[in-house]
Design a protein around this motif. Sequence first.
Motif, short mmCIF file in Angstrom:
data_model
loop_
_atom_site.label_atom_id
_atom_site.label_comp_id
_atom_site.label_asym_id
_atom_site.label_seq_id
_atom_site.Cartn_x
_atom_site.Cartn_y
_atom_site.Cartn_z
N VAL A 123 -3.04 -4.01 -6.58
CA VAL A 123 -1.95 -3.29 -7.21
C VAL A 123 -2.01 -1.81 -6.82
O VAL A 123 -3.08 -1.20 -6.82
N VAL A 160 5.79 0.30 -8.16
CA VAL A 160 4.63 -0.56 -8.32
C VAL A 160 4.66 -1.65 -7.26
O VAL A 160 5.71 -2.26 -7.03
N SER A 161 3.54 -1.91 -6.64
CA SER A 161 3.44 -3.01 -5.68
C SER A 161 2.20 -3.84 -5.99
O SER A 161 1.24 -3.35 -6.56
N GLY A 162 2.28 -5.12 -5.63
CA GLY A 162 1.15 -6.01 -5.84
C GLY A 162 1.19 -6.78 -7.15
O GLY A 162 0.29 -7.57 -7.43
N VAL A 163 2.23 -6.57 -7.94
CA VAL A 163 2.38 -7.27 -9.21
C VAL A 163 3.86 -7.29 -9.54
O VAL A 163 4.61 -6.40 -9.15
N ASN A 212 10.98 -3.19 -8.92
CA ASN A 212 9.57 -2.94 -9.26
C ASN A 212 9.28 -1.46 -9.48
O ASN A 212 8.25 -0.94 -9.04
N LYS A 230 -0.41 0.24 -15.95
CA LYS A 230 -0.17 -0.87 -16.85
C LYS A 230 -0.58 -0.43 -18.26
O LYS A 230 -1.64 0.17 -18.43
N PHE A 280 -4.52 -1.23 -14.67
CA PHE A 280 -4.68 -1.65 -13.28
C PHE A 280 -6.08 -1.39 -12.73
O PHE A 280 -6.42 -1.86 -11.66
#
Length: 125
Positions: free
Chosen positions: A2, A24-27, A76, A97, A112
């Motif tokens: 993330v 946000v990336s990866g989630v 996102n 998060k 995160f």
Amino acid sequence: QVQVVESGGGLVQAGGSLRLSCRVSGVRLREISMAWHRQTPGNQREIVAITQLNGMTYYADSVKDRFTISRNNTGNTIYFQMNNLNSEDTGVYYCNKASGWYQGIWFGDRDFGSWGQGTQVTVSS
């Protein structure tokens, strides 16, 4: 893995506005609650707003009625519209998060695990 990238900060006069973004990336953003945090000079990082995955929002008293947190799950990205800024809003703003207890609600025990670079907001009086 993330990753978050905050942007949109800058120098603004008191009474002005800024809009922060957090990509946000990866989630999948729609699966989590997210928080904006603020670290002011000489103080610890604190939560100033949360957007819960069900759409509910929560604000610290210091920013309530001036700032608005929102989210674009498709993109996102979460946003932080900041109006009527004052010198006490100066600091570095981070997103992560949501975790822990906040205003009587449990957001889980993990964020995160790492932080982005943040975005600096400076309000001149």
